[in-house]
Design a protein around this motif. Structure first.
Motif, PDB file in Angstrom:
ATOM      1  N   LEU A   1       0.848  -1.265  -0.051  1.00 21.53           N
ATOM      2  CA  LEU A   1      -0.054   0.111  -0.199  1.00 21.53           C
ATOM      3  C   LEU A   1       0.828   1.228  -0.052  1.00 21.53           C
ATOM      4  CD1 LEU A   1      -3.214   0.529   0.178  1.00 21.53           C
ATOM      5  CD2 LEU A   1      -2.706   1.073   2.662  1.00 21.53           C
TER       6      LEU A   1
ATOM      7  N   HIS B   1     -10.758  -0.848  -0.781  1.00 18.87           N
ATOM      8  CA  HIS B   1      -9.762  -1.891  -0.529  1.00 18.87           C
ATOM      9  C   HIS B   1     -10.828  -3.263  -1.081  1.00 18.87           C
ATOM     10  CE1 HIS B   1      -6.437  -0.343   1.579  1.00 18.87           C
ATOM     11  NE2 HIS B   1      -7.418   0.495   2.244  1.00 18.87           N
TER      12      HIS B   1
ATOM     13  N   ARG C   1      -8.814  -2.755  -4.958  1.00 14.27           N
ATOM     14  CA  ARG C   1      -7.587  -3.166  -4.710  1.00 14.27           C
ATOM     15  C   ARG C   1      -7.778  -4.742  -4.286  1.00 14.27           C
ATOM     16  NH1 ARG C   1      -2.542  -1.196  -2.763  1.00 14.27           N
ATOM     17  NH2 ARG C   1      -2.725  -3.296  -1.219  1.00 14.27           N
TER      18      ARG C   1
ATOM     19  N   ASP D   1      -7.730  -6.399  -1.416  1.00 15.84           N
ATOM     20  CA  ASP D   1      -7.044  -6.941  -0.377  1.00 15.84           C
ATOM     21  C   ASP D   1      -7.669  -7.358   0.739  1.00 15.84           C
ATOM     22  OD1 ASP D   1      -7.574  -4.657   0.767  1.00 15.84           O
ATOM     23  OD2 ASP D   1      -5.846  -3.461  -0.008  1.00 15.84           O
TER      24      ASP D   1
ATOM     25  N   VAL E   1      -7.891  -5.739   3.785  1.00 13.98           N
ATOM     26  CA  VAL E   1      -8.414  -5.032   4.543  1.00 13.98           C
ATOM     27  C   VAL E   1      -9.709  -5.038   5.265  1.00 13.98           C
ATOM     28  CG1 VAL E   1      -8.595  -2.646   5.096  1.00 13.98           C
ATOM     29  CG2 VAL E   1      -6.520  -3.306   4.026  1.00 13.98           C
TER      30      VAL E   1
END
Ligand code: HEM
Ligand code: HEM
Length: 176
Positions: free
Chosen positions: A78, A162, A166, A168, A170
């Motif tokens: 990040l 997120h 992304r 990911d 999170v």
């Protein structure tokens, strides 16, 4: 070395979602309350005060949990500015969770209105009575509420970024 934490501690996750619901409800109850002079105003205010004080108690508990158990690391790839933005916005959210109820309580104390939480339980005044202080705190309560809403929207947008862009871990770190 202990393994890296993947998710927030269960108490932190439970408090996060419970408080998110309570705070969003409070922002809308507050706006509903000041938009009417009907009987509803008093009913909403009778709800607003104890829920606001409950938020104060819960954030103290939550800060204790956070200091004791920490938080999972953000993804290593990040960008630095996003890591900083996350940190600053979280500190701001904690500060607002503390400040909003304290300013609400102090403003009623300054106005000479006792903060009664249901049957005969009255909180002591936080500050001495005074018109100028009341006016200042009343304005501060409104402006902090606007700031809270704005920071919440950024926080929500970041969570979606997120989860959806992304993709990911999170958002999963906060899943119940
Ligand atoms: C997280 C906690 C809190 C949030 C998010 C919150 C939010 C709000 C909002 C959005 C308003 C409307 C502001 C405006 O448009 O002028 C408001 C008004 C108000 N709040 Fe809070 N509040 C919180 C805690 C408290 C607490 C703990 C108290 C008192 C113990 C309190 C007492 C009041 C009062 C008296 C008003 C004005 C009512 C009126 O003028 O009719 N608030 N609050
Ligand atoms: C008024 C509502 C909310 C408040 C006050 C709030 C507050 C916070 C705070 C203070 C943190 C930092 C936790 C810590 O490091 O101790 C956090 C983390 C987080 N929140 Fe919220 N939150 C709210 C609503 C939401 C919503 C609606 C979502 C998602 C849809 C969300 C998703 C997350 C996620 C994924 C994290 C973890 C971020 C990370 O690991 O850096 N939050 N929240």
């Amino acid at each position: 070395m202990s393994a890296p934490i993947q998710r927030f501690n269960l108490a932190a996750r439970a408090l996060h979602w419970l408080m998110a619901l309570m705070i969003l409800a409070m922002l809308f109850i507050g706006i509903g309350m000041v938009s009417t002079v009907s009987e509803l105003h008093n009913r909403l205010l009778d709800l607003h005060k104890p829920v606001g004080i409950a938020i104060l108690v819960l954030v103290a508990l939550r800060l204790g949990v956070r200091l004791r158990y920490g938080a999972p690391a953000l993804p290593r790839d990040l960008p630095r500015w996003q890591q900083h933005a996350a940190q600053v916005s979280h500190i701001l959210l904690y500060a607002l969770m503390l400040a909003m109820p304290l300013v609400g309580w102090a403003m009623l104390s300054a106005g000479g209105y006792p903060v009664a939480l249901g049957d005969g339980f009255v909180l002591p005044p936080l500050v001495p009575q005074g018109r100028a202080l009341y006016a200042f705190l009343r304005q501060a309560h409104t402006e902090l509420a606007l700031l809270f809403f704005a920071v919440f929207l950024l926080h929500f947008a970041a969570a979606l970024f997120h989860a959806l862009i992304r993709r990911d871990a999170v958002l999963r770190s906060m899943r119940l």
